[in-house]
Design a protein around this motif. Sequence first.
Motif, mmCIF file in Angstrom:
data_model
loop_
_atom_site.group_PDB
_atom_site.id
_atom_site.type_symbol
_atom_site.label_atom_id
_atom_site.label_comp_id
_atom_site.label_asym_id
_atom_site.label_seq_id
_atom_site.Cartn_x
_atom_site.Cartn_y
_atom_site.Cartn_z
ATOM 1 N N UNK A 78 0.810 -1.206 0.000
ATOM 2 C CA UNK A 78 0.000 0.000 0.000
ATOM 3 C C UNK A 78 0.851 1.267 0.000
ATOM 4 N N UNK A 79 2.062 1.160 0.494
ATOM 5 C CA UNK A 79 2.979 2.305 0.489
ATOM 6 C C UNK A 79 4.323 1.873 -0.091
ATOM 7 N N UNK A 80 5.117 2.868 -0.425
ATOM 8 C CA UNK A 80 6.499 2.577 -0.796
ATOM 9 C C UNK A 80 7.217 1.969 0.404
ATOM 10 N N UNK A 81 8.223 1.139 0.150
ATOM 11 C CA UNK A 81 9.014 0.568 1.241
ATOM 12 C C UNK A 81 9.694 1.713 1.988
ATOM 13 N N UNK A 82 9.539 1.709 3.310
ATOM 14 C CA UNK A 82 10.032 2.828 4.124
ATOM 15 C C UNK A 82 11.458 2.580 4.617
ATOM 16 N N UNK A 83 12.056 3.636 5.145
ATOM 17 C CA UNK A 83 13.379 3.502 5.760
ATOM 18 C C UNK A 83 13.359 2.457 6.871
ATOM 19 N N UNK A 84 12.329 2.480 7.694
ATOM 20 C CA UNK A 84 12.225 1.536 8.800
ATOM 21 C C UNK A 84 12.161 0.097 8.305
ATOM 22 N N UNK A 85 11.371 -0.134 7.246
ATOM 23 C CA UNK A 85 11.243 -1.486 6.693
ATOM 24 C C UNK A 85 12.551 -1.939 6.052
ATOM 25 N N UNK A 86 13.216 -1.035 5.357
ATOM 26 C CA UNK A 86 14.477 -1.415 4.726
ATOM 27 C C UNK A 86 15.568 -1.627 5.765
ATOM 28 N N UNK A 87 15.518 -0.871 6.880
ATOM 29 C CA UNK A 87 16.489 -1.091 7.952
ATOM 30 C C UNK A 87 16.339 -2.487 8.543
ATOM 31 N N UNK A 242 22.174 17.593 5.658
ATOM 32 C CA UNK A 242 21.310 17.013 6.695
ATOM 33 C C UNK A 242 20.591 15.748 6.226
ATOM 34 N N UNK A 243 20.182 15.716 4.951
ATOM 35 C CA UNK A 243 19.519 14.524 4.424
ATOM 36 C C UNK A 243 20.514 13.366 4.312
ATOM 37 N N UNK A 244 21.727 13.677 3.916
ATOM 38 C CA UNK A 244 22.773 12.651 3.847
ATOM 39 C C UNK A 244 23.052 12.069 5.227
ATOM 40 N N UNK A 245 23.084 12.918 6.236
ATOM 41 C CA UNK A 245 23.475 12.477 7.580
ATOM 42 C C UNK A 245 22.363 11.718 8.300
ATOM 43 N N UNK A 246 21.110 12.113 8.080
ATOM 44 C CA UNK A 246 20.031 11.637 8.943
ATOM 45 C C UNK A 246 18.946 10.812 8.257
ATOM 46 N N UNK A 247 18.755 10.983 6.960
ATOM 47 C CA UNK A 247 17.529 10.480 6.332
ATOM 48 C C UNK A 247 17.328 8.979 6.514
ATOM 49 N N UNK A 249 19.002 6.817 8.733
ATOM 50 C CA UNK A 249 19.195 6.270 10.073
ATOM 51 C C UNK A 249 18.257 6.843 11.123
ATOM 52 N N UNK A 250 17.930 8.107 11.040
ATOM 53 C CA UNK A 250 17.204 8.742 12.137
ATOM 54 C C UNK A 250 15.734 8.325 12.123
ATOM 55 N N UNK A 251 15.210 8.032 13.328
ATOM 56 C CA UNK A 251 13.836 7.552 13.420
ATOM 57 C C UNK A 251 12.819 8.607 12.989
ATOM 58 N N UNK A 252 13.239 9.871 12.950
ATOM 59 C CA UNK A 252 12.346 10.922 12.471
ATOM 60 C C UNK A 252 11.895 10.649 11.041
#
Length: 448
Positions: A78-87, A242-247, A249-252
């Motif tokens: 239903x959504x694109x694969x998220x950072x959390x799912x790929x982690x 900032x996107x390189x550093x955090x996008x 890994x960061x839970x935000x």
Amino acid sequence: MKKIVLITLVLAFITSCGSKDKGELVGVKGKKWHPEKPYGMSLIPGGAFVMGKSDDDMVGIQDSPTKTVSVRSFYMDETEITNSEYRQFVFWVRDSILRHNLAEMADLEGKTPDDEGIGEYAYLSSEEEDLTPYEKYMMDTYGDEQRKINNDIDLIFETDEYPDELYAEVMDNMYLPLEESYNGQRTWDVSQFEFEYSYMDIQRAAKDRSLSRSDVIRKEAVKVYPDTTVWIRDFEYSYNEPMHNDYFWHQAYGDYPVVGVSWEQAKAFCQWRTLNKNIYKKEKGQQFVNSFRLPSEAEWEYAARGGLAGATFPWGGPYAKNDRGCFMANFKPLRGNYAADQALYTVEADSYEPNDYNLYNMAGNVAEWTMSSYHSSSYEFSSSINPNVNNEGYNRKVVRGGSWKDVAYYLQVSSRDYEVDTIQRSYIGFRTVQDYMGADVTANQATN
């Protein structure tokens, strides 16, 4: 000869008498199967639709002429694969490699599961009395590669909790060298995060029947960590650190779509997702699920249309705004006013309204990999049933849907774009599909 025939008939009679089928043709009964809707997916009912540009091709590419095609039913994220799912994928690969390295170190030092410290991570016992007959046969036949990792004991990541120096040595080798650390932080050596898998190239096997099974078994090894430097490399003379550093890994950003993933990495993710689910199924004694995969180009467009015939966008169209003047997707409106749609970069994967198949962001946010190879005239020679062009050596893969940095033209459900399968971008992600099993479900059943 008569004696042989008589013995055969007697054996057949005895077998039939001891059977519960009463001599009837009842078929072979297997485990009871229950259809299972995959988590986070929607069922896309199969059917026919007009694929391609139903309105003017303003940019004159002429690579998507209209064509009526049919696709079978399938499930789609239903959504694109998220950072959390790929982690979850990245951590699984990391932890698997770490457990293997710990077991190897324990074996090198002569440690067993009965020893404390790193011994707790040693290979499980291979003593004959501890093995089943099958395990003993496999060990005798195939050797040490059949030894089992202990997955029941938790890994330890806090340095002050390491059980011994051997454990500390293994962990140290999983990080970048100390001289490459800064701000007091050690960083994982992500070049070690490599996922190995094998699959059968069924297309090749079907086209060349002289090949043996071993000829069509492919083995791949893919480094799974996304390329976070895409935020810098994709945009010259632009501040995106900032996107390189955090996008990633960061839970935000956990619920935002993963980017910096190549087509090859997306394909590896599909293989892992299948493996991960079937490991659970095996533990429960249940039938395996069929494979997760990338959608074909036709499946993607069919799903994006959401059952709307001739629509320009997933919500219909032909405009990118609704009747209240609000933008319907995350893209580059108004000649570069990125903030006009409420976002400079990506947004959460479940943002905006879903289409009629309950799929979010089929237009905008991030463009999405498909399994199909790009050819400007593929619509002319591809099949009209489940069309897909995926020629070996054709490394330009179709991406669909447009992204946060694209103009509205690329958000149209019929617009085609491509990228090389090894390239990673800050604006390309993906979602997966799974074939529907059982009696087919079609969108036009009610009219037949």
